[in-house]
Design a protein around this motif. Structure first.
Motif, PDB file in Angstrom:
ATOM      1  N   MET A  42       0.827  -1.206   0.000  1.00 59.05           N
ATOM      2  CA  MET A  42       0.000   0.000   0.000  1.00 59.05           C
ATOM      3  C   MET A  42       0.864   1.260   0.000  1.00 59.05           C
ATOM      4  N   ASN A  43       2.115   1.108  -0.363  1.00 61.18           N
ATOM      5  CA  ASN A  43       3.065   2.217  -0.361  1.00 61.18           C
ATOM      6  C   ASN A  43       3.605   2.432  -1.769  1.00 61.18           C
ATOM      7  N   PRO A  44       3.164   3.480  -2.477  1.00 60.26           N
ATOM      8  CA  PRO A  44       3.654   3.722  -3.846  1.00 60.26           C
ATOM      9  C   PRO A  44       5.169   3.889  -3.903  1.00 60.26           C
ATOM     10  N   GLY A  45       5.765   4.375  -2.815  1.00 59.31           N
ATOM     11  CA  GLY A  45       7.211   4.562  -2.806  1.00 59.31           C
ATOM     12  C   GLY A  45       7.990   3.269  -2.861  1.00 59.31           C
ATOM     13  N   ALA A  46       7.344   2.138  -2.547  1.00 59.70           N
ATOM     14  CA  ALA A  46       8.017   0.844  -2.585  1.00 59.70           C
ATOM     15  C   ALA A  46       7.801   0.127  -3.909  1.00 59.70           C
ATOM     16  N   ALA A  50      12.135   5.183  -8.781  1.00 58.38           N
ATOM     17  CA  ALA A  50      12.232   6.636  -8.683  1.00 58.38           C
ATOM     18  C   ALA A  50      11.641   7.157  -7.374  1.00 58.38           C
ATOM     19  N   MET A  51      10.620   6.479  -6.848  1.00 56.61           N
ATOM     20  CA  MET A  51       9.959   6.938  -5.623  1.00 56.61           C
ATOM     21  C   MET A  51      10.465   6.216  -4.376  1.00 56.61           C
ATOM     22  N   ALA A  52      11.505   5.394  -4.540  1.00 62.14           N
ATOM     23  CA  ALA A  52      12.033   4.651  -3.392  1.00 62.14           C
ATOM     24  C   ALA A  52      12.489   5.559  -2.255  1.00 62.14           C
ATOM     25  N   PRO A  53      13.153   6.703  -2.541  1.00 62.21           N
ATOM     26  CA  PRO A  53      13.529   7.583  -1.422  1.00 62.21           C
ATOM     27  C   PRO A  53      12.320   8.055  -0.613  1.00 62.21           C
ATOM     28  N   MET A  54      11.222   8.358  -1.294  1.00 61.54           N
ATOM     29  CA  MET A  54      10.010   8.767  -0.599  1.00 61.54           C
ATOM     30  C   MET A  54       9.470   7.610   0.240  1.00 61.54           C
ATOM     31  N   GLY A  55       9.501   6.404  -0.318  1.00 59.00           N
ATOM     32  CA  GLY A  55       9.035   5.239   0.420  1.00 59.00           C
ATOM     33  C   GLY A  55       9.885   4.958   1.636  1.00 59.00           C
ATOM     34  N   ARG A  57      11.546   7.215   3.434  1.00 55.71           N
ATOM     35  CA  ARG A  57      11.235   8.212   4.458  1.00 55.71           C
ATOM     36  C   ARG A  57       9.899   7.927   5.131  1.00 55.71           C
ATOM     37  N   ALA A  58       8.944   7.433   4.355  1.00 55.89           N
ATOM     38  CA  ALA A  58       7.604   7.195   4.896  1.00 55.89           C
ATOM     39  C   ALA A  58       7.568   5.994   5.842  1.00 55.89           C
ATOM     40  N   THR A  59       8.431   5.035   5.610  1.00 56.61           N
ATOM     41  CA  THR A  59       8.387   3.792   6.392  1.00 56.61           C
ATOM     42  C   THR A  59       9.499   3.657   7.410  1.00 56.61           C
ATOM     43  N   GLY A  60      10.562   4.429   7.261  1.00 59.10           N
ATOM     44  CA  GLY A  60      11.717   4.263   8.137  1.00 59.10           C
ATOM     45  C   GLY A  60      12.654   3.169   7.692  1.00 59.10           C
ATOM     46  N   ILE A  61      12.339   2.495   6.581  1.00 55.02           N
ATOM     47  CA  ILE A  61      13.227   1.478   6.022  1.00 55.02           C
ATOM     48  C   ILE A  61      14.383   2.180   5.317  1.00 55.02           C
ATOM     49  N   PRO A  62      15.629   1.793   5.563  1.00 53.35           N
ATOM     50  CA  PRO A  62      16.758   2.437   4.887  1.00 53.35           C
ATOM     51  C   PRO A  62      16.616   2.394   3.368  1.00 53.35           C
ATOM     52  N   LEU A  63      17.292   3.329   2.708  1.00 50.63           N
ATOM     53  CA  LEU A  63      17.100   3.516   1.275  1.00 50.63           C
ATOM     54  C   LEU A  63      17.506   2.295   0.452  1.00 50.63           C
ATOM     55  N   LEU A  64      18.667   1.694   0.758  1.00 47.27           N
ATOM     56  CA  LEU A  64      19.133   0.575  -0.067  1.00 47.27           C
ATOM     57  C   LEU A  64      18.176  -0.616  -0.031  1.00 47.27           C
ATOM     58  N   PRO A  65      17.733  -1.073   1.149  1.00 47.37           N
ATOM     59  CA  PRO A  65      16.726  -2.145   1.143  1.00 47.37           C
ATOM     60  C   PRO A  65      15.452  -1.751   0.413  1.00 47.37           C
ATOM     61  N   VAL A 146       8.786  -9.102   4.286  1.00 44.34           N
ATOM     62  CA  VAL A 146       9.503  -8.430   3.198  1.00 44.34           C
ATOM     63  C   VAL A 146      10.361  -7.302   3.758  1.00 44.34           C
ATOM     64  N   ILE A 147       9.837  -6.592   4.760  1.00 48.72           N
ATOM     65  CA  ILE A 147      10.578  -5.468   5.322  1.00 48.72           C
ATOM     66  C   ILE A 147      11.757  -5.918   6.175  1.00 48.72           C
TER      67      ILE A 147
END
Length: 394
Positions: A42-46, A50-55, A57-65, A146-147
């Motif tokens: 339910m997270n478009p950033g994931a 291109a939207m991974a950085p936004m995802g 920030r929204a989830t607290g999951i580090p950028l590389l994962p 997955v997270i």
């Protein structure tokens, strides 16, 4: 007999992979957990690179994962089985890496030192470490969510960095530059996956000392540089990254982690790594925000600190004696610190934060068994105990 040693290494690694795949074969058909639904499905950033950085920030999951999750979605949109397949593969790879590190620490495949008794250890001794990691029940949440990808990747790059440093030191004349560069890259990638990678330079230095002894002095420049990078990254994480949320958040007593919560998390971590019972995806430890659950017994911070310091002193003694048990114990304590003490105030304690600490068990068990099988009178008992342990974990 040409190539028989290499064949044994490949066979041992293959068996660790097979065991991990069998253990998590039911992972491919499990439903979407709530945490994955919120953070991924339910997270478009994931769902786009291109939207991974936004995802992130929204989830607290580090950028590389998060980037790997977005690539996962791009390759097979909405395929939960494919997400789980990647996680299982990473976990299996970590088991293999623990096996490879254990065989280096135990000097398997090298001519034994007559002063140490001249006992030649076999590959299954080191393979036991990889099998323990593959079957350790505490890994379940990291693999099945997955997270949990961040914890898996952090362990992969951490183990790779330590092994590559040892490979770099293998060169009789100088240092293998390629392996050294690879170790540095892996250190950076581990940091990009989880703050637990803060202690990778310590693992590198201890492993180098255990394997190479006084020759570690030739590599001091490398270790000093690694520590400098780690200190800089740690300072950035504890200041600048929090300032992005609020300039004064790190100084606000209302959001600071209360010592009893830290002590409870550290004690719980030690207990779960050593005796992984009572595991539950719904964690009841209070959030690290200073609000204590009256039903939570908690832990005495002084007692926890005393226990940690006592184990740390034992680890130093073992390290001074160049015992692989020293690295195992140091790994155990240092990997638990970020989960309990450095976790951001807005996050909850979870079993995924303990994944890197499982490696310590994988390094300790081969050393223990190596001491047992050195005597014919206890060798059979050591083998049977190992089998029982693996079956219990499975």
């Amino acid at each position: 007999t040409s190539g028989i040693e290499s064949a044994q290494v490949w066979i041992s690694a293959f068996l660790v992979l097979v065991v991990a795949l069998i253990a998590y074969s039911n992972s491919f058909s499990i439903p979407v957990h709530f945490a994955d639904r919120e953070a991924v499905f339910m997270n478009p950033g994931a769902q786009t690179v291109a939207m991974a950085p936004m995802g992130a920030r929204a989830t607290g999951i580090p950028l590389l994962p998060m980037l790997t999750i977005a690539l996962n979605w791009w390759f097979a949109p909405g395929s939960l089985a494919f997400f789980h397949a990647i996680n299982v593969a990473l976990h299996a790879l970590n088991g293999v890496l623990v096996y490879l590190l254990a065989r280096r620490l135990l000097r398997i495949g090298k001519t034994p030192d007559p002063e140490e008794g001249g006992f030649q250890l076999s590959e299954p001794i080191a393979m036991l470490g990889g099998l323990i990691v593959a079957l350790h029940p505490l890994a379940t949440e990291s693999v099945n969510l997955v997270i949990g990808r961040g914890a898996l990747l952090c362990a992969t790059f951490t183990l790779s960095a330590v092994i590559l440093v040892l490979r770099a030191a293998d060169k009789e004349d100088g240092i293998a530059i390629g392996s050294l560069i690879g170790a540095g890259i892996c250190f950076g990638l581990a940091w990009a996956c989880d703050v637990a990678a803060l202690f990778v330079p310590a693992f590198m230095l201890i492993a180098d000392w255990i394997v190479n002894g006084s020759a570690v002095r030739k590599h001091l420049a490398i270790h000093v540089a690694s520590w400098g990078i780690a200190i800089a990254l740690g300072a950035w994480w504890m200041t600048v990254s929090d300032i992005e949320k609020s300039p004064y958040a790190v100084l606000d007593p209302a959001v600071m982690v209360a010592p009893p919560v830290k002590a409870t998390a550290f004690s719980r971590g030690m207990s779960l790594v050593a005796t992984p019972t009572g595991l539950n995806i719904d964690h009841d430890l209070p959030p690290a925000g200073g609000f204590l659950n009256p039903d939570e017994p908690g832990s005495n911070p002084f007692l926890t600190a005393t226990t940690g310091i006592g184990l740390g002193l034992i680890a130093l003694i073992l390290i001074a004696a160049r015992s692989p048990a020293g690295l195992a114990l140091a790994w155990f304590l240092l990997a638990l610190l970020p989960a309990a003490y450095f976790i951001p105030p807005h996050l909850r304690f979870n079993e995924r934060a303990l994944y890197l600490a499982i490696v310590s068990v994988g390094l300790a068990m081969p050393w223990i068994v190596s001491k047992v099988v050195a005597k014919k009178s206890t060798a059979v008992a050591g083998g049977l105990a190992s089998v029982v342990l693996l079956l219990a974990a499975a």
